[in-house]
Scaffold this active site. Sequence first.
Site, mmCIF file in Angstrom:
data_model
loop_
_atom_site.group_PDB
_atom_site.id
_atom_site.type_symbol
_atom_site.label_atom_id
_atom_site.label_comp_id
_atom_site.label_asym_id
_atom_site.label_seq_id
_atom_site.Cartn_x
_atom_site.Cartn_y
_atom_site.Cartn_z
ATOM 1 N N GLY A 106 13.532 35.277 -1.743
ATOM 2 C CA GLY A 106 14.438 33.957 -1.641
ATOM 3 C C GLY A 106 13.632 32.836 -1.468
ATOM 4 N N PRO A 107 14.014 31.616 -1.595
ATOM 5 C CA PRO A 107 13.510 30.540 -1.324
ATOM 6 C C PRO A 107 12.966 30.256 0.122
ATOM 7 C CG PRO A 107 15.681 29.772 -1.868
ATOM 8 C CD PRO A 107 15.449 31.252 -1.969
ATOM 9 N N PRO A 108 11.834 29.555 0.445
ATOM 10 C CA PRO A 108 11.340 29.124 1.926
ATOM 11 C C PRO A 108 12.520 29.092 2.758
ATOM 12 C CG PRO A 108 10.260 27.836 0.338
ATOM 13 C CD PRO A 108 11.349 28.345 -0.514
ATOM 14 N N THR A 110 14.919 30.729 4.482
ATOM 15 C CA THR A 110 16.264 31.070 4.401
ATOM 16 C C THR A 110 16.393 32.301 5.262
ATOM 17 O OG1 THR A 110 15.316 32.131 2.254
ATOM 18 C CG2 THR A 110 16.891 30.297 2.060
ATOM 19 N N GLY A 111 15.463 32.697 6.021
ATOM 20 C CA GLY A 111 15.587 33.582 7.261
ATOM 21 C C GLY A 111 14.893 35.236 6.811
ATOM 22 N N LYS A 112 13.878 35.023 5.777
ATOM 23 C CA LYS A 112 13.528 36.401 5.700
ATOM 24 C C LYS A 112 12.677 36.937 6.766
ATOM 25 C CE LYS A 112 11.330 34.686 1.700
ATOM 26 N NZ LYS A 112 12.032 33.249 1.915
ATOM 27 N N GLU A 334 19.521 -0.769 -4.492
ATOM 28 C CA GLU A 334 20.488 0.621 -3.809
ATOM 29 C C GLU A 334 21.892 0.218 -4.065
ATOM 30 O OE1 GLU A 334 18.854 3.042 -3.166
ATOM 31 O OE2 GLU A 334 16.950 2.039 -3.442
ATOM 32 N N HIS A 337 23.009 1.440 -7.192
ATOM 33 C CA HIS A 337 23.179 2.865 -7.176
ATOM 34 C C HIS A 337 24.538 3.312 -6.624
ATOM 35 C CE1 HIS A 337 19.554 4.507 -8.586
ATOM 36 N NE2 HIS A 337 18.607 4.032 -7.812
HETATM 37 P P1 ATP Z 1 9.117 31.497 4.383
HETATM 38 O O1 ATP Z 1 9.551 32.006 3.241
HETATM 39 O O2 ATP Z 1 8.694 30.181 4.361
HETATM 40 O O3 ATP Z 1 8.258 32.367 5.107
HETATM 41 P P2 ATP Z 1 11.602 32.678 5.764
HETATM 42 O O4 ATP Z 1 12.661 32.842 4.667
HETATM 43 O O5 ATP Z 1 10.858 33.779 6.128
HETATM 44 O O6 ATP Z 1 10.556 31.290 5.315
HETATM 45 P P3 ATP Z 1 12.415 32.217 8.452
HETATM 46 O O7 ATP Z 1 10.609 32.161 9.028
HETATM 47 O O8 ATP Z 1 13.017 33.520 8.696
HETATM 48 O O9 ATP Z 1 12.456 31.929 6.738
HETATM 49 O O10 ATP Z 1 13.118 31.080 9.043
HETATM 50 C C1 ATP Z 1 12.338 30.018 9.695
HETATM 51 C C2 ATP Z 1 13.697 29.196 10.981
HETATM 52 O O11 ATP Z 1 14.612 28.847 9.921
HETATM 53 C C3 ATP Z 1 13.676 30.236 11.689
HETATM 54 O O12 ATP Z 1 13.116 30.421 12.736
HETATM 55 C C4 ATP Z 1 15.235 29.804 12.063
HETATM 56 O O13 ATP Z 1 15.157 28.905 12.953
HETATM 57 C C5 ATP Z 1 15.788 28.940 10.733
HETATM 58 N N1 ATP Z 1 16.698 29.767 9.882
HETATM 59 C C6 ATP Z 1 16.402 30.195 8.746
HETATM 60 N N2 ATP Z 1 17.521 31.049 8.365
HETATM 61 C C7 ATP Z 1 18.372 31.196 9.246
HETATM 62 C C8 ATP Z 1 19.677 31.898 9.371
HETATM 63 N N3 ATP Z 1 20.361 32.275 8.320
HETATM 64 N N4 ATP Z 1 20.237 31.814 10.616
HETATM 65 C C9 ATP Z 1 19.641 31.037 11.729
HETATM 66 N N5 ATP Z 1 18.373 30.357 11.562
HETATM 67 C C10 ATP Z 1 17.974 30.548 10.663
#
Ligand code: ATP
Length: 496
Positions: A106-108, A110-112, A334, A337
């Site tokens: 998933g994109p950066p 997103t909580g992985k 602006e 727009h």
């Molecule tokens: P990357 O791909 O850049 O490593 P990632 O997908 O691993 O990013 P995380 O490091 O898990 O992303 O999330 C970064 C921060 O964003 C977390 O510490 C949290 O504060 C917030 N965050 C992201 N997704 C969630 C979520 N679903 N619920 C709550 N907080 C979130």
Amino acid sequence: MIMEIALGAAAALFLVFLWQGINVAPLLFLTGMSILLYILLNTRNGLNSKNFSVIKSENQNLVKFEQIGGQETAKKELLEALDFIRYPDKVANMGIRPLKGILLVGPPGTGKTLLAKAAASYTDSVFLAAGGSEFIEMYAGVGAQRIRQIFSKAKNMALKEKKKSAIIFIDEIEILGGKRGTHVSHHEYDQTLNQLLVEMDGMTMDKRVRTLVIGATNRADLLDSALVRPGRFDRIVQVDLPDVTARKEILKLHVANKPLADCVDLDKLARETFGFSGAHLESVANEAAILAMREQQEHITQKHFSDAIEKVMMGEKLERKPDKAELRRVAVHEIGHALAGEKARPGSVSNVTTTPRGKALGYMRQSPEKDSYLYTQQYLEGQIFVMVAGAAAEEIVLGNRSTGACNDFEQAVKVAKQMIAAGMSSLGTVSLEDLPKSLLHREIQQIIARQQANVLEYLSPKKNLILELAEILIHEERINGEFIRTRLQEKSLNSA
Ligand code: ATP
């Protein structure tokens, strides 16, 4: 100590040889080479151990699945996959092959990483995390050695902490798990990936500690097929950008420890943050609190949140002050727009400002009515209509255009390309790759030119309104959508 004795003995031997008139040059050369080799080897080992901070043991108890907003599908799939660690006997009775790897795609932001940590706390496993790039060194063989080390460290830590399982999290796994033979220094990359495959194959051998590898990437297409074949990372879990409900949940989690004013409407904030990741939303909540503190207020208001959204979207406010003529041009641009935005999607303009942020000297913000994942031809044409309206307003009011519209045109070209790829142009259904460049170029020009003509026709009779609103904008620095809508309505009533 031994080293000193050896050096002393060697020096004494040289002196004796010199005394006897023996040629010591070859001996000196050999000794020099040996010392060089010794230093090199030592440096290499030193680098290895110094960089070995790739392995971090983290306190996974800090993150629970309940602390992750949205991502219901990802959580469900992950929880299912984790059952083999929680209930190994049940899984074995059913004759199910143990799972070795889960890939979170998933994109950066997103909580992985959060999901991987929550998986470790849910299964009471030790947790080791490393980034893909941390395995790659200039020396051949170091990456493979680090892979071996992280696996053995995971096992030893689990045994030491009397835990039955270990989770190894590798972020940006595409760096070490990219397709073999595609890297410039492919030998080192290939060796590292091969070692990972070997370790994953051997994982089930040790019955005392069940190890699970969780990889994270936003480029699953770059991964070597051997890595994603069944038996290795055979669970691929999609971790997408949150939808409106998930965004509200994430915002709720991140404002839980903050003093909010009664006016704060989380539903509205969730609607206005389409396309934001969890990390963006966390940043919005944080920035809003910082803004409230800067103003020495006790509560965070909706206005603080709106400003924080703009900051996260566009960047920090800049000190740069354009001169009077430039400021007038920005305001006219602006307002162009904004008026076009109201025509394309009535009620959508949130605000217009001449505050410079990031690369923009000013901007107009439209909030989406709802999350959309499919766009109609009419919608895309409307977008181009709004994008080219800034330059059109400059032309109508000031008689010429400026470089301020470059970014708008880049965006308009992107949308026009999207339309052509979707078969919405006069070319019919075509493949963008096979289309001759000149033909593609002409079609893009035509699509944009049509909207430019439309917007000139729409804005030309509104020259006075543009001027009036631009003056207010210069004075106020920001005007909201409501004000623009009222003025537009009054204008149309007067001219009726
Ligand atoms: P990357 O791909 O850049 O490593 P990632 O997908 O691993 O990013 P995380 O490091 O898990 O992303 O999330 C970064 C921060 O964003 C977390 O510490 C949290 O504060 C917030 N965050 C992201 N997704 C969630 C979520 N679903 N619920 C709550 N907080 C979130």
